[in-house]
Design a protein around this motif. Structure first.
Motif, mmCIF file in Angstrom:
data_model
loop_
_atom_site.group_PDB
_atom_site.id
_atom_site.type_symbol
_atom_site.label_atom_id
_atom_site.label_comp_id
_atom_site.label_asym_id
_atom_site.label_seq_id
_atom_site.Cartn_x
_atom_site.Cartn_y
_atom_site.Cartn_z
ATOM 1 N N LEU A 68 2.786 1.142 12.461
ATOM 2 C CA LEU A 68 3.780 2.065 12.075
ATOM 3 C C LEU A 68 3.773 2.620 10.637
ATOM 4 O O LEU A 68 3.903 3.693 10.235
ATOM 5 N N ILE A 69 3.708 1.653 9.755
ATOM 6 C CA ILE A 69 3.572 1.835 8.212
ATOM 7 C C ILE A 69 2.139 2.549 7.889
ATOM 8 O O ILE A 69 2.521 3.382 6.873
ATOM 9 N N LEU A 70 1.208 2.075 8.242
ATOM 10 C CA LEU A 70 0.210 2.447 7.661
ATOM 11 C C LEU A 70 -0.695 3.731 8.329
ATOM 12 O O LEU A 70 -1.472 4.286 7.614
ATOM 13 N N ARG A 71 -0.349 3.928 9.447
ATOM 14 C CA ARG A 71 -0.840 5.170 10.405
ATOM 15 C C ARG A 71 -0.770 6.335 9.938
ATOM 16 O O ARG A 71 0.633 6.624 9.701
ATOM 17 N N ARG A 72 -1.684 7.227 9.525
ATOM 18 C CA ARG A 72 -1.416 8.499 9.359
ATOM 19 C C ARG A 72 -1.441 9.545 10.703
ATOM 20 O O ARG A 72 -2.364 9.505 11.140
ATOM 21 N N ASP A 73 -0.296 10.201 10.802
ATOM 22 C CA ASP A 73 -0.361 11.170 11.988
ATOM 23 C C ASP A 73 -1.373 12.353 12.044
ATOM 24 O O ASP A 73 -2.119 12.553 13.019
ATOM 25 N N GLU A 74 -1.368 13.159 10.838
ATOM 26 C CA GLU A 74 -1.966 14.344 10.812
ATOM 27 C C GLU A 74 -3.558 14.071 10.855
ATOM 28 O O GLU A 74 -4.322 14.850 11.392
ATOM 29 N N SER A 75 -4.047 13.119 10.193
ATOM 30 C CA SER A 75 -5.225 12.678 10.038
ATOM 31 C C SER A 75 -5.992 11.689 11.054
ATOM 32 O O SER A 75 -7.114 11.427 10.906
ATOM 33 N N SER A 101 -8.667 -5.522 0.706
ATOM 34 C CA SER A 101 -8.597 -4.014 1.320
ATOM 35 C C SER A 101 -7.508 -3.603 0.526
ATOM 36 O O SER A 101 -7.364 -2.247 0.410
ATOM 37 N N THR A 102 -6.370 -4.344 0.430
ATOM 38 C CA THR A 102 -5.566 -3.669 -0.221
ATOM 39 C C THR A 102 -5.756 -3.573 -1.560
ATOM 40 O O THR A 102 -5.219 -2.391 -2.308
ATOM 41 N N LEU A 103 -6.419 -4.268 -2.131
ATOM 42 C CA LEU A 103 -6.789 -4.346 -3.545
ATOM 43 C C LEU A 103 -7.705 -2.755 -3.899
ATOM 44 O O LEU A 103 -7.554 -2.076 -4.815
ATOM 45 N N VAL A 145 1.014 -1.249 0.014
ATOM 46 C CA VAL A 145 0.138 0.149 -0.166
ATOM 47 C C VAL A 145 1.077 1.268 0.188
ATOM 48 O O VAL A 145 0.626 2.285 -0.522
ATOM 49 N N ARG A 146 1.923 1.058 0.846
ATOM 50 C CA ARG A 146 2.667 2.284 0.725
ATOM 51 C C ARG A 146 3.518 2.809 -0.529
ATOM 52 O O ARG A 146 3.667 3.706 -0.929
ATOM 53 N N ILE A 147 4.121 1.383 -1.044
ATOM 54 C CA ILE A 147 4.642 1.531 -2.318
ATOM 55 C C ILE A 147 3.804 2.350 -3.450
ATOM 56 O O ILE A 147 4.159 3.105 -4.276
ATOM 57 N N ARG A 148 2.436 1.702 -3.416
ATOM 58 C CA ARG A 148 1.547 2.380 -4.417
ATOM 59 C C ARG A 148 1.435 3.864 -4.087
ATOM 60 O O ARG A 148 1.459 4.480 -5.041
ATOM 61 N N GLU A 149 1.290 4.274 -3.015
ATOM 62 C CA GLU A 149 1.167 5.734 -2.711
ATOM 63 C C GLU A 149 2.463 6.394 -2.996
ATOM 64 O O GLU A 149 2.097 7.849 -3.305
ATOM 65 N N GLU A 150 3.620 5.817 -3.046
ATOM 66 C CA GLU A 150 4.829 6.512 -3.473
ATOM 67 C C GLU A 150 5.017 6.564 -4.824
ATOM 68 O O GLU A 150 5.556 7.641 -5.546
ATOM 69 N N TYR A 151 4.855 5.586 -5.485
ATOM 70 C CA TYR A 151 5.191 5.237 -6.699
ATOM 71 C C TYR A 151 4.061 5.256 -7.871
ATOM 72 O O TYR A 151 4.277 5.280 -9.005
ATOM 73 N N GLY A 152 2.612 5.218 -7.425
ATOM 74 C CA GLY A 152 1.683 5.052 -8.176
ATOM 75 C C GLY A 152 1.424 3.757 -8.804
ATOM 76 O O GLY A 152 0.630 3.812 -9.718
ATOM 77 N N THR A 153 2.327 2.740 -8.697
ATOM 78 C CA THR A 153 1.972 1.522 -9.216
ATOM 79 C C THR A 153 2.407 0.372 -8.409
ATOM 80 O O THR A 153 3.119 0.560 -7.476
ATOM 81 N N VAL A 211 -5.787 6.114 -2.833
ATOM 82 C CA VAL A 211 -5.355 7.238 -3.429
ATOM 83 C C VAL A 211 -5.956 7.589 -4.857
ATOM 84 O O VAL A 211 -6.331 6.594 -5.483
ATOM 85 N N GLU A 212 -5.772 8.605 -5.178
ATOM 86 C CA GLU A 212 -6.319 9.506 -6.571
ATOM 87 C C GLU A 212 -7.832 9.248 -6.686
ATOM 88 O O GLU A 212 -8.328 8.166 -6.022
#
Lengths: 149, 145, 182
Positions: free
Chosen positions: C167-174, C69-71, A128-136, B144-145
């Motif tokens: 740690l990877i997925l949590r957003r601090d600001e929101s 949910s990842t998808l 999920v993080r990779i997708r957000e950073e790279y868009g793919t 995202v998007e």
């Protein structure tokens, strides 16, 4: 190759087939989610390998029948020797007639499954993080983006 | 979140039984198939089902993320605490024989049985809260998007 | 019963191949759930109800939800690859052939004289009854008592993975709770 060998080894062949299918998905596909699916299939085949090894022909699940277990439960440690009379003997004989499949592989795989899902979740979080950073989530596109950055 | 009535009604009917089954698996795990790992996953899937159908805010008001976070660590604490308790009672780490007691041993679990009960409870708490927390983390993320 | 096992194994293999061939990720994830159910059924036939239970709940339940949910966050079409599948196929065939050659010396399936059933001495199953004051489920007894250290480690791994995901997925600001807290 004899029939006996086929009957005795087919479980390993199935496991190897499933394992190689998972392996193929991991190395042939560039989509990261698809790779995780492949890893899951690979992982399950390892569980199956262990579980098939624990099986005994004519055996039963390693759960002691209530009759036998109760005899031990109500024998308090202090008077455990006192109950070992004629009644205790017949109970031991019923217990001896049962063959239990090996519980050790079950124990090992039980914890492995739960740890496996936890690590899969970690991998998916990274995707999920990779997708957000790279868009793919395609491996080769990510490498391409890295090269030109 | 879905507004489809059949799903909402069936979910509401099913969830109590899922939770009941999870507790059965947890506390009957010494006697039949089951234990902390399975019970934790089933309990978490009950919560996740509720979250999928009624939305994240609904499930987060039932199980607030702050509580779940603390429960994650509490489970491991119960497990390790059982080990420390056996040391304090004069045994070795996680040697449940030290938990032997004479207070109606026929009704209350004693010794090994008590130790296994406590340890499985710890495992169940950790697995439930970690699985729920992972679901929160994924579901709380906006696309995202 | 052998017939049921055979049917399950055939379906298992077919499902795995379908997943490998499929382009639609959503359908592939659904097939992974089916695959988990089928392997859980085989585990039940193999006398491991505890593991079957866990696999059905984890593989078909939680894993499917997490992948879906990842998808939802990444997009569900897999791009058609330009790479030729020949090299992976060759690698897989060679590796699989080597592994199958290796299995020819393996102990036979279900044979009571397999090494795994003789060492450690199988009487520990009956003996656990005396150690545990009659706890019927030997799997639980081994998991929580004999191998208690191991399970403590596994529980810690689950906790660590959970913390890492947060740690990877949590957003601090929101994050809503930080606004609520004083």
């Amino acid at each position: 190759m004899s029939i006996e060998q086929v009957v005795g080894l087919y479980n390993y062949w199935i496991v190897v087939f499933l394992m190689m299918t998972g392996f193929y998905i991991v190395i042939a596909r560039t989509n990261l989610i698809k790779s995780i699916i492949g890893l899951n299939i690979f992982q399950t085949s390892v569980f199956l390998l262990y579980i098939t090894m624990g099986r005994i022909n004519g055996g039963t699940a390693p759960i002691i029948p209530a009759v036998v277990a109760d005899a031990h439960a109500h024998a308090h440690p202090a008077d455990a020797h006192a109950t070992d009379g004629p009644a205790g003997h017949s109970l031991h004989e019923t217990a001896d007639e049962l063959i239990y499949s090996n519980p050790l592989p079950s124990v090992l795989m039980l914890t492995a499954i739960v740890v496996g899902i936890a690590t899969t979740a970690l991998a998916l979080a990274l995707i999920v993080r990779i997708r957000e950073e790279y868009g793919t989530v395609e491996e080769d596109e990510i490498l391409e983006l890295d090269r030109y950055s | 979140m879905t507004t489809f009535p059949i799903i909402r009604v069936v979910t509401k009917l099913l969830i109590p039984y899922i939770l009941l089954f999870a507790f059965y698996v947890q506390f009957h795990g010494d006697f039949g198939p089951g234990g902390g790992f399975q019970a934790g996953v089933i309990l978490a899937s009950g919560l996740i089902l509720y979250g999928l159908v009624f939305g994240l805010p609904a499930v987060q008001s039932v199980a607030p993320p702050r509580t779940i976070e603390r429960l994650m660590a509490l489970g491991v604490l119960i497990y390790a605490g059982t080990g420390i308790a056996t040391i304090l009672l004069g045994g070795k780490f996680l040697d449940y024989s030290a938990l032997e007691h004479n207070f109606y041993p026929h009704y209350f679990p004693s010794g090994q049985h008590l130790g296994i009960f406590l340890v499985e409870a710890g495992v169940g708490v950790t697995v439930t809260s970690v699985m729920t927390m992972i679901f929160y983390a994924f579901a709380g993320r906006n696309s995202v998007e | 019963m052998n017939l049921i096992a055979f049917a399950i194994l055939a379906l298992l293999a077919a499902t795995a191949v379908t997943v490998a061939r499929m382009r639609d990720l959503w359908a592939a994830i659904m097939f992974t759930g089916i695959y988990s159910f089928l392997s859980a059924s085989w585990m039940l036939i193999l006398d491991a109800p505890d593991v079957a239970f866990t696999e059905a709940a984890v593989g078909a339940g939680i894993a499917t939800v997490l992948m879906l949910s990842t998808l939802a966050l990444t997009g569900k079409e897999e791009r058609a690859t330009t790479r030729s599948p020949l090299i992976p196929l060759l690698v897989v065939t060679v590796t699989g052939g080597a592994l199958i050659y290796g299995t020819l010396d393996m102990p036979h399936f279900g044979d009571p004289s397999d090494p795994i059933h003789l060492y450690p001495n199988p009487s520990f199953v009956e003996k656990s009854q005396e150690d545990m004051h009659g706890l019927p489920n030997v799997v639980t007894a081994i998991l929580a008592s004999y191998r208690g250290y191991d399970t403590l480690g596994e529980t810690t791994v689950v906790l660590t993975a959970g913390i890492a995901v947060i740690l990877i997925l949590r957003r601090d600001e929101s994050h809503p709770e930080q606004q609520e807290s004083p």
